[in-house]
Design a protein around this motif. Sequence first.
Motif, mmCIF file in Angstrom:
data_model
loop_
_atom_site.group_PDB
_atom_site.id
_atom_site.type_symbol
_atom_site.label_atom_id
_atom_site.label_comp_id
_atom_site.label_asym_id
_atom_site.label_seq_id
_atom_site.Cartn_x
_atom_site.Cartn_y
_atom_site.Cartn_z
ATOM 1 N N GLY A 148 0.731 -1.147 0.135
ATOM 2 C CA GLY A 148 -0.044 -0.025 0.101
ATOM 3 C C GLY A 148 0.848 1.115 -0.112
ATOM 4 N N GLY A 149 1.996 1.159 0.336
ATOM 5 C CA GLY A 149 2.809 2.442 0.359
ATOM 6 C C GLY A 149 4.081 2.398 -0.408
ATOM 7 N N HIS A 150 4.595 1.202 -1.018
ATOM 8 C CA HIS A 150 5.798 1.028 -1.807
ATOM 9 C C HIS A 150 5.438 0.301 -3.188
ATOM 10 C CE1 HIS A 150 7.483 2.197 1.926
ATOM 11 N NE2 HIS A 150 8.280 2.870 1.374
ATOM 12 N N SER A 151 6.106 0.540 -4.084
ATOM 13 C CA SER A 151 6.156 -0.285 -5.382
ATOM 14 C C SER A 151 7.932 -0.039 -5.679
ATOM 15 C CB SER A 151 5.458 0.106 -6.492
ATOM 16 O OG SER A 151 4.225 0.329 -5.791
ATOM 17 N N GLN A 152 8.704 -1.386 -5.444
ATOM 18 C CA GLN A 152 9.857 -1.123 -5.554
ATOM 19 C C GLN A 152 10.301 -2.573 -6.467
ATOM 20 O OE1 GLN A 152 11.379 -0.674 -1.460
ATOM 21 N NE2 GLN A 152 11.171 1.332 -1.529
ATOM 22 N N LEU A 153 11.717 -2.244 -7.148
ATOM 23 C CA LEU A 153 12.535 -3.171 -7.658
ATOM 24 C C LEU A 153 13.824 -3.219 -7.000
ATOM 25 C CD1 LEU A 153 11.546 -3.294 -11.390
ATOM 26 C CD2 LEU A 153 11.574 -5.127 -9.971
ATOM 27 N N ILE A 154 14.169 -4.214 -6.337
ATOM 28 C CA ILE A 154 15.316 -4.544 -5.738
ATOM 29 C C ILE A 154 16.250 -5.523 -6.151
ATOM 30 C CG2 ILE A 154 16.560 -4.482 -3.445
ATOM 31 C CD1 ILE A 154 14.018 -3.040 -2.502
ATOM 32 N N ALA A 155 17.594 -5.506 -6.689
ATOM 33 C CA ALA A 155 18.353 -6.724 -6.763
ATOM 34 C C ALA A 155 19.015 -7.045 -5.727
ATOM 35 C CB ALA A 155 19.597 -6.128 -7.801
ATOM 36 N N VAL A 156 18.814 -8.268 -5.090
ATOM 37 C CA VAL A 156 19.375 -9.051 -3.994
ATOM 38 C C VAL A 156 20.621 -9.865 -4.352
ATOM 39 C CG1 VAL A 156 18.987 -10.388 -1.922
ATOM 40 C CG2 VAL A 156 17.029 -8.704 -2.787
ATOM 41 N N GLU A 157 21.649 -9.506 -3.760
ATOM 42 C CA GLU A 157 22.839 -10.018 -4.299
ATOM 43 C C GLU A 157 23.340 -10.961 -3.052
ATOM 44 O OE1 GLU A 157 24.385 -6.527 -5.578
ATOM 45 O OE2 GLU A 157 23.696 -6.979 -7.623
ATOM 46 N N GLY A 158 22.930 -10.893 -1.803
ATOM 47 C CA GLY A 158 23.210 -11.679 -0.725
ATOM 48 C C GLY A 158 22.366 -11.153 0.278
ATOM 49 N N LEU A 159 22.676 -11.687 1.598
ATOM 50 C CA LEU A 159 22.010 -11.264 2.688
ATOM 51 C C LEU A 159 22.680 -9.986 3.079
ATOM 52 C CD1 LEU A 159 22.433 -14.515 5.023
ATOM 53 C CD2 LEU A 159 20.178 -13.138 4.429
#
Length: 343
Positions: A148-159
């Motif tokens: 409801g508050g965000h729309s994001q694309l994030i690349a996760v490379e590791g913890l």
Amino acid sequence: MTKETLEIPRGYRVLGIETSCDETAVGIIKNARVESSVVVGQNDLHSDFGGVVPELASRAHTRAIWQAVEGAMAQAGIDAPAKDLDAIAVTYGPGLAGSLMVGVAASKALATAYDLPLVAVDHMEGHMFAAALESQIPLPALTLLVSGGHSQLIAVEGLGSYRFLGGTLDDAVGEAFDKVARMLGLGFPGGPEIERLANNGDENVANFPIGLRAGGLDFSFSGLKTAVLRFLEKGTGAKPEDVAAAFQKAAVESLVLKVEYALKNHGPFKSVVIGGGVAANSRLRSRIHQTCEKFAIEAVIPSKGLCTDNGAMIAAAGTYRLSVGGVVGLNLSVDPTLELVSE
Ligand code: KG4
Ligand code: ZN
């Protein structure tokens, strides 16, 4: 050495508290598995307003928080928190200040009373870790967080290793679902209502616009929202089911378009992870499956109850933070505009 999958560290039992918006939620995880999850909603309270009213939300959290804590402890069979738990984790942002404060205050009380370490969690990292509660996530992962508050694309490379790829320039996609639901006279939250209505609708009744179609990784949903409003104002006589279906199609395709753009231009990725309330949408879930099949990578799609706000996801992200020594002091404050950053 980077790990090939993202996993929640084992060997910990953590209680997570989530009160960033309109859900009073407490969950406990042990050895990376959910032991209990209690979610006390407030939909009836906000329904007449078509959106969350901050003052009402924080008061309702105050009334519900201890019942949620006790319920989660009872479900997990914990009667001696001081020795049965390893830490208390809490969402400290982003979210509504007054709502966040209730959870943070409760977490401090518990950490003090039972002499347990306190761990601060970013709500969006929590949504990301929800997926890790049910499967190992092949890395690098492209993560689509839609709420409801965000729309994001994030690349996760590791913890803890994140690369922000794109976000919304105006409304969050969940917000667009909620606003369009309101235009159609539906209840709150709008997402599930739109989905239910759209099931019996003709999505070809209108061809609503897809924001920023030309390229890039940012989203825009305000044009879509206005297009629906204009369409309704024209009085075409289209059925609400059809409008809901046409809107849902445009909203979901806007998300899928950017996911595919990221996979093509910012990869390689081994998986796509989705999280946040809108990730409970069946059309989005099946479209992400199709996209992943096309790119021959894994789709990591949490069960619906883990997509919407819950305490287990906060306990999961908190377990990771605890494992890397991320304990905070009792002077922890809320951060309503917190942004997820890499270590
Ligand atoms: O993650 P979440 O529970 O709370 C926030 O962090 O905002 O997300 C709530 C949002 C609301 O906008 C709601 O309408 C939307 O998620 N949502 C859905 C569905 N279920 C919840 N949107 C589309 N389809 C759904 N099935
Ligand atoms: Zn959320």
